[in-house]
Design a protein around this motif. Structure first.
Motif, PDB file in Angstrom:
ATOM      1  N   VAL A   1       8.597   1.111  -6.251  1.00 30.16           N
ATOM      2  CA  VAL A   1       7.822   2.352  -6.228  1.00 30.16           C
ATOM      3  C   VAL A   1       6.351   2.057  -6.518  1.00 30.16           C
ATOM      4  N   CYS A   2       5.503   3.027  -6.159  1.00 35.72           N
ATOM      5  CA  CYS A   2       4.071   2.950  -6.428  1.00 35.72           C
ATOM      6  C   CYS A   2       3.831   3.124  -7.924  1.00 35.72           C
ATOM      7  N   THR A   3       3.000   2.230  -8.514  1.00 33.46           N
ATOM      8  CA  THR A   3       2.739   2.320  -9.951  1.00 33.46           C
ATOM      9  C   THR A   3       1.760   3.448 -10.267  1.00 33.46           C
ATOM     10  N   GLN A   4       1.129   4.012  -9.239  1.00 26.85           N
ATOM     11  CA  GLN A   4       0.161   5.081  -9.437  1.00 26.85           C
ATOM     12  C   GLN A   4       0.814   6.461  -9.380  1.00 26.85           C
ATOM     13  N   CYS A   5       1.665   6.696  -8.359  1.00 26.11           N
ATOM     14  CA  CYS A   5       2.221   8.036  -8.145  1.00 26.11           C
ATOM     15  C   CYS A   5       3.744   8.046  -8.102  1.00 26.11           C
ATOM     16  N   ALA A   6       4.376   6.899  -8.290  1.00 27.93           N
ATOM     17  CA  ALA A   6       5.841   6.765  -8.253  1.00 27.93           C
ATOM     18  C   ALA A   6       6.423   7.053  -6.874  1.00 27.93           C
TER      19      ALA A   6
ATOM     20  N   THR B   1       0.856  -1.183   0.000  1.00 30.61           N
ATOM     21  CA  THR B   1       0.000   0.000   0.000  1.00 30.61           C
ATOM     22  C   THR B   1       0.895   1.237   0.000  1.00 30.61           C
ATOM     23  N   CYS B   2       0.558   2.196  -0.861  1.00 34.40           N
ATOM     24  CA  CYS B   2       1.311   3.438  -0.957  1.00 34.40           C
ATOM     25  C   CYS B   2       0.833   4.402   0.129  1.00 34.40           C
ATOM     26  N   LEU B   3       1.762   4.899   0.923  1.00 33.64           N
ATOM     27  CA  LEU B   3       1.389   5.816   2.002  1.00 33.64           C
ATOM     28  C   LEU B   3       1.026   7.196   1.458  1.00 33.64           C
ATOM     29  N   GLU B   4       1.428   7.476   0.226  1.00 27.84           N
ATOM     30  CA  GLU B   4       1.154   8.804  -0.332  1.00 27.84           C
ATOM     31  C   GLU B   4      -0.211   8.869  -1.030  1.00 27.84           C
ATOM     32  N   CYS B   5      -0.592   7.806  -1.775  1.00 25.25           N
ATOM     33  CA  CYS B   5      -1.866   7.877  -2.521  1.00 25.25           C
ATOM     34  C   CYS B   5      -2.826   6.728  -2.198  1.00 25.25           C
ATOM     35  N   GLN B   6      -2.432   5.830  -1.275  1.00 24.21           N
ATOM     36  CA  GLN B   6      -3.310   4.731  -0.826  1.00 24.21           C
ATOM     37  C   GLN B   6      -3.489   3.625  -1.873  1.00 24.21           C
ATOM     38  N   HIS B   7      -2.787   3.729  -3.010  1.00 26.00           N
ATOM     39  CA  HIS B   7      -2.891   2.685  -4.025  1.00 26.00           C
ATOM     40  C   HIS B   7      -2.382   1.355  -3.463  1.00 26.00           C
ATOM     41  N   VAL B   8      -3.095   0.262  -3.786  1.00 28.74           N
ATOM     42  CA  VAL B   8      -2.673  -1.073  -3.369  1.00 28.74           C
ATOM     43  C   VAL B   8      -2.181  -1.818  -4.598  1.00 28.74           C
TER      44      VAL B   8
HETATM   45 ZN   LIG Z   1       1.155   6.084  -4.680  1.00 21.38          ZN
END
Ligand SMILES: [Zn+2]
Length: 133
Positions: free
Chosen positions: A43-48, A29-36
């Motif tokens: 890195v997060c595939t949604q917000c990097a 889970t991304c702590l910056e955008c909540q993407h799972v």
């Molecule tokens: Zn993210």
């Protein structure tokens, strides 16, 4: 399956593989955008973003797509077997296998539950079976 091909964990995937030893399927889970997301990445595939933390999947999902493999790609696999893309209740899809079911029982959108197959190195491989209520 006969002799499995064994995983080679790296810096990103070691926590994920270690958790399989305890029967825990981890998601990021991304702590910056909540993407799972699944599979594990740096890195997060949604917000990097790189602030990712691990959460345990409940192990429930539905069959998003599947195919039956009749010709194994190598002696490490015993055909026939079912490859499926499962959509987890947390959102991500994962490529996995469906076990314990006949091809004729399978259909998209059927509910499936997490199961595990032991590997010879102590890790476990997450597979799914049809959810029978
Ligand atoms: Zn993210």
């Amino acid at each position: 399956m006969s002799e499995h091909v064994l995983p080679i964990p790296d810096d990103v995937t070691t926590p994920w593989w270690e958790a399989t030893k305890e029967g825990k399927l981890l998601l990021q889970t991304c702590l910056e955008c909540q993407h799972v997301q699944h599979y594990p990445r740096a890195v997060c595939t949604q917000c990097a973003g790189s602030q990712l933390h691990w959460v345990e999947s409940a192990g429930h999902g539905v069959i998003d797509s599947f195919t039956v493999v009749y010709r194994a790609p190598s002696p490490a696999f015993t055909a026939p077997y079912v490859i499926a893309r499962v959509r987890l209740s947390e959102g991500p899809t994962m490529l996995t296998r469906i076990v314990g079911a006949d091809e004729s029982e399978l259909a998209c959108d059927l509910p499936v539950s997490l199961s595990w197959e032991s590997l010879s190195d102590g890790h476990q491989l997450p597979v799914f079976q049809l959810t029978h209520e």
